[in-house]
Enzyme design. Sequence first.
Site, PDB file in Angstrom:
ATOM      1  N   GLY A 270      -4.131 -43.694  60.229  1.00 18.85           N
ATOM      2  CA  GLY A 270      -5.498 -44.467  60.199  1.00 18.85           C
ATOM      3  C   GLY A 270      -6.496 -43.599  59.926  1.00 18.85           C
ATOM      4  O   GLY A 270      -7.726 -43.969  59.594  1.00 18.85           O
ATOM      5  N   GLY A 314      -0.794 -42.742  55.959  1.00 19.97           N
ATOM      6  CA  GLY A 314      -0.450 -43.327  54.707  1.00 19.97           C
ATOM      7  C   GLY A 314      -1.585 -42.793  53.743  1.00 19.97           C
ATOM      8  O   GLY A 314      -1.431 -41.937  52.721  1.00 19.97           O
ATOM      9  N   ARG A 315      -2.605 -43.638  53.959  1.00 17.99           N
ATOM     10  CA  ARG A 315      -3.938 -43.386  52.875  1.00 17.99           C
ATOM     11  C   ARG A 315      -4.105 -41.708  52.875  1.00 17.99           C
ATOM     12  O   ARG A 315      -4.337 -41.305  51.607  1.00 17.99           O
ATOM     13  CB  ARG A 315      -5.125 -44.001  53.461  1.00 17.99           C
ATOM     14  N   TYR A 356     -11.307 -56.511  49.724  1.00 15.34           N
ATOM     15  CA  TYR A 356     -11.974 -55.641  51.269  1.00 15.34           C
ATOM     16  C   TYR A 356     -13.326 -55.105  50.614  1.00 15.34           C
ATOM     17  O   TYR A 356     -13.997 -54.567  51.374  1.00 15.34           O
ATOM     18  CB  TYR A 356     -11.382 -54.363  51.599  1.00 15.34           C
ATOM     19  N   CYS A 383      -8.561 -63.493  34.960  1.00 10.68           N
ATOM     20  CA  CYS A 383      -9.447 -64.487  34.936  1.00 10.68           C
ATOM     21  C   CYS A 383      -9.953 -64.985  36.146  1.00 10.68           C
ATOM     22  O   CYS A 383      -9.504 -65.723  37.024  1.00 10.68           O
ATOM     23  CB  CYS A 383      -8.636 -65.911  34.113  1.00 10.68           C
TER      24      CYS A 383
HETATM   25  N1  LLP Z   1       1.388 -46.954  60.558  1.00 11.36           N
HETATM   26  C1  LLP Z   1       1.385 -48.231  60.756  1.00 11.36           C
HETATM   27  C2  LLP Z   1       2.216 -49.116  61.722  1.00 11.36           C
HETATM   28  C3  LLP Z   1       0.645 -49.191  59.943  1.00 11.36           C
HETATM   29  O1  LLP Z   1       0.716 -50.305  60.088  1.00 11.36           O
HETATM   30  C4  LLP Z   1      -0.223 -48.286  58.988  1.00 11.36           C
HETATM   31  C5  LLP Z   1      -0.983 -49.084  58.220  1.00 11.36           C
HETATM   32  C6  LLP Z   1      -0.052 -46.922  58.994  1.00 11.36           C
HETATM   33  C7  LLP Z   1       0.976 -46.405  59.698  1.00 11.36           C
HETATM   34  C8  LLP Z   1      -0.653 -46.293  57.840  1.00 11.36           C
HETATM   35  O2  LLP Z   1      -2.006 -46.221  58.041  1.00 11.36           O
HETATM   36  P1  LLP Z   1      -3.186 -45.321  57.143  1.00 11.36           P
HETATM   37  O3  LLP Z   1      -2.848 -43.831  57.605  1.00 11.36           O
HETATM   38  O4  LLP Z   1      -2.683 -45.437  55.401  1.00 11.36           O
HETATM   39  O5  LLP Z   1      -4.441 -45.712  57.661  1.00 11.36           O
HETATM   40  N2  LLP Z   1      -4.272 -52.181  52.455  1.00 11.36           N
HETATM   41  C9  LLP Z   1      -5.226 -51.505  53.336  1.00 11.36           C
HETATM   42  C10 LLP Z   1      -4.588 -50.811  54.430  1.00 11.36           C
HETATM   43  C11 LLP Z   1      -3.641 -51.290  55.417  1.00 11.36           C
HETATM   44  C12 LLP Z   1      -2.860 -50.661  56.345  1.00 11.36           C
HETATM   45  C13 LLP Z   1      -1.637 -51.167  57.017  1.00 11.36           C
HETATM   46  N3  LLP Z   1      -1.076 -50.191  57.926  1.00 11.36           N
HETATM   47  C14 LLP Z   1      -6.044 -50.984  52.414  1.00 11.36           C
HETATM   48  O6  LLP Z   1      -5.794 -50.989  51.413  1.00 11.36           O
HETATM   49  O7  LLP Z   1      -7.173 -50.488  52.890  1.00 11.36           O
END
Ligand code: LLP
Length: 462
Positions: A270, A314-315, A356, A383
């Site tokens: 997150g 992740g991000r 988003y 398109c």
């Molecule tokens: N763990 C779980 C259970 C998750 O559902 C997620 C992200 C993460 C970890 C990793 O979260 P991060 O560190 O990336 O914030 N497509 C959206 C983001 C969706 C995130 C889904 N779950 C975007 O492009 O902003």
Amino acid sequence: MVTSREPLAPSRPFEVDQDLSSPNRNLTPLTTRLDGEGRLSLGDCTLSDLARRYGTPLYVLDETTLRATCRAYREALARHYPGEALAIYASKANSSLAITALVAAEGLGLDAVSAGELLTAFQGGMAGERIVLHGNNKSREELALAVAHGVTVVADNWRDLELLAELAPSFPGPARLMLRFTPGIECHTHEYIRTGHLDSKFGFDPDQLEAVLRHLTTCPWARLTGLHAHIGSQIFELQPHRDLAAVLADALALARSLGHPVEDLNVGGGLGIRYVASDDPPSIDAWVRTVAEAVVEACRERGLVLPRLLCEPGRSLVATAGVTLYEVGSRKPIPGLRTYLSVDGGMSDNPRPITYQSQYTALLADRPMAEPNETVTVAGKHCESGDVLLKDLALPPATAGDVLVVFATGAYNASMGSNYNRIPRPATVLVAEGSAELVQRREQPEDLLRYDVLPSRLRYLG
Ligand code: LLP
């Protein structure tokens, strides 16, 4: 390639300092430089040269930044958490063999949510024991594949438990499970609320936690080794993560009191990143420190032996390491309104702006420091009127053939891409120390026909 070792001088629109210890706070990858001719380079590779060599749109990943981010998590966990800890890469952000291999080499684990992400992880060299499988509707095949490789399954709902019980006779031993529940903490970018019941499709409702923990004491095929909750993504506040630690510690106390050998507390991911200069996310160190201190305190208050601490970035692990290169094409000035500058990609390689309303930062690859005295709207080639990548971007006058660099596209771009309008997916190159390697080949239009079937009765009609 002529390159300079000098860091990119902060200048319009880059007035943000490079934070070497926390790449998520930067707009550009750590190796962003100007080459001898004032052109942008990454990993000592001039970006416009890469565009010519590999074509556009092109995803470019900077190995130095990716590895630095992995290390930032690893070192912060070692610094701030007195027990064992492991950062698990949420591969939904960007799943590929090369990223898996790098993340595995840096000692991280991996979070997968499908058979595709699992296969990528296995073939990229990630050990099954370091992988967790998430998902709110896992298939029988995904569960079987995971258990066969020693992956920890995150039980999200009763259906997971039913399917696992059906598959259990084929298990070599008890399956390692983690239990996911909805923590009742909802985050927004600038505020958060706590409620008893959250409207979320993920995880057990907190009201069901005790029932499911009791049920699992009757399942000899299961070994409950962890608890998990995740509060959201692109979060800049720290307080919700403190609250999460307390919620998880309560669940840990309950699970252990029922006899479950729970060792792992998984706080999810997150942490946000900087997409535009006004974004100001906490550093990786500050985030990890907050989480670690909160878990230690919550466990001390409840008299709990410290669990292994897991987190799932992740991000913040991959976004800043990645940029996308586009070639500028047509221009449409609408007097008194705006000027559209179209590029050769768009919503199929970056669906985040249309999905988003996400904002990005961009520069011209060969004139990054030129006066940005024109305001343009960068449109994709799909398109769809809403296929706009950057609205009201200040740029030096750009003409067809110029290469545009969009920053912070390493997460949730390639992984969320599509073939809308039958546009093939871009290639990805990995850059490091002056060399560029192809790690994902460019899709070709013919590839898109691979799964089409034309029944013979429809051939040569008309
Ligand atoms: N763990 C779980 C259970 C998750 O559902 C997620 C992200 C993460 C970890 C990793 O979260 P991060 O560190 O990336 O914030 N497509 C959206 C983001 C969706 C995130 C889904 N779950 C975007 O492009 O902003």
